[in-house]
Design a protein around this motif. Sequence first.
Motif, short mmCIF file in Angstrom:
data_model
loop_
_atom_site.label_atom_id
_atom_site.label_comp_id
_atom_site.label_asym_id
_atom_site.label_seq_id
_atom_site.Cartn_x
_atom_site.Cartn_y
_atom_site.Cartn_z
N UNK A 167 0.83 -1.20 0.00
CA UNK A 167 0.00 0.00 0.00
C UNK A 167 0.87 1.25 0.00
N UNK A 168 1.90 1.23 0.80
CA UNK A 168 2.82 2.37 0.84
C UNK A 168 3.45 2.60 -0.53
N UNK A 169 3.87 1.53 -1.19
CA UNK A 169 4.50 1.67 -2.50
C UNK A 169 3.56 2.26 -3.53
N UNK A 170 2.32 1.80 -3.56
CA UNK A 170 1.35 2.34 -4.52
C UNK A 170 1.04 3.80 -4.19
N UNK A 171 0.90 4.11 -2.91
CA UNK A 171 0.62 5.49 -2.51
C UNK A 171 1.76 6.42 -2.90
N UNK A 172 3.00 5.96 -2.78
CA UNK A 172 4.14 6.79 -3.19
C UNK A 172 4.11 7.07 -4.70
N UNK A 173 3.65 6.11 -5.47
CA UNK A 173 3.51 6.34 -6.92
C UNK A 173 2.44 7.42 -7.17
N UNK A 174 1.36 7.39 -6.41
CA UNK A 174 0.32 8.42 -6.53
C UNK A 174 0.91 9.81 -6.25
N UNK A 175 1.79 9.86 -5.27
CA UNK A 175 2.38 11.14 -4.87
C UNK A 175 3.45 11.59 -5.87
N UNK A 176 4.39 10.69 -6.16
CA UNK A 176 5.57 11.06 -6.95
C UNK A 176 5.31 11.11 -8.45
N UNK A 177 4.44 10.23 -8.95
CA UNK A 177 4.20 10.18 -10.39
C UNK A 177 2.93 10.93 -10.81
N UNK A 178 1.91 10.92 -9.94
CA UNK A 178 0.62 11.51 -10.33
C UNK A 178 0.39 12.90 -9.76
N UNK A 179 1.18 13.28 -8.76
CA UNK A 179 1.05 14.61 -8.20
C UNK A 179 0.03 14.76 -7.09
#
Length: 258
Positions: A167-179
């Motif tokens: 969950x943490x990994x997917x959330x970091x993608x939301x933050x870092x890649x999706x803004x």
Amino acid sequence: MTRILVIVPFALDAAGLANRQAQSAHVPLPEGWQLTYRPVACGPSSFMSPHDWGLMELAIFEAGSNAQAEGFDAVCIDTMSDGGMAALRSVLDIPVIGAGKASMLYALTLGARFSVLAQWDPALPRYRKVIREYGFEGQCASVRSLGQPPDFANLLTGKEDEVFPRMRGVALRCIEEDGADVICLGSTTMHQAAEYLAAELPVPVVNPGPLSYKLIETFLALGLSHGRAAYPAPVEPRLDLLHRMMRGGAEAETGTGG
């Protein structure tokens, strides 16, 4: 005593209901409050298609339609889909809060764009439907799933060590890649991960179920509820028909019908 009805969108047994009730431990509630968690009488076993959404609307509507007459002060709907919320508001004067719209609107008080963290891909159309209907396309950075089939009774119990880091990994993608600058948990069934993610992520995390309880607290304190201009009362209520439908469905599911 202030009585809040929390409608659980599945026909769970006592153990499954207890996992939902654990959400109340995430936030302090006023003294004298009583949260009553009520499962629906019957309904679909999943929540992934328009077929499921339609059945769930009726099931949640029926479960809460008599809440005001039963002496409840407010209703919380324990699902991000907000199933049954509009119908309940049409027959109740007490506040009715759905976790979905509430959490997304609240996210926008904390940041400019939010992402929804979903459990698995088959759930994505439901989130996109809600986001589109509420007009949040411009403020929603993304909806991403962690590929974990949901367990509506046991939730994430026993899966923490494996699921929480994903969950943490997917959330970091939301933050870092999706803004995304706020993360909304995509289901009240994910509440067990809220504290872990809040400690691990660099942005706020909105936990939808507990948030809905605190919003009800605010509504009641301010004397606010939905308005009839947006949610008109029915000309001819047929709650008797609704109750018979759900009672017949429950009897068919359990084999207790005549």
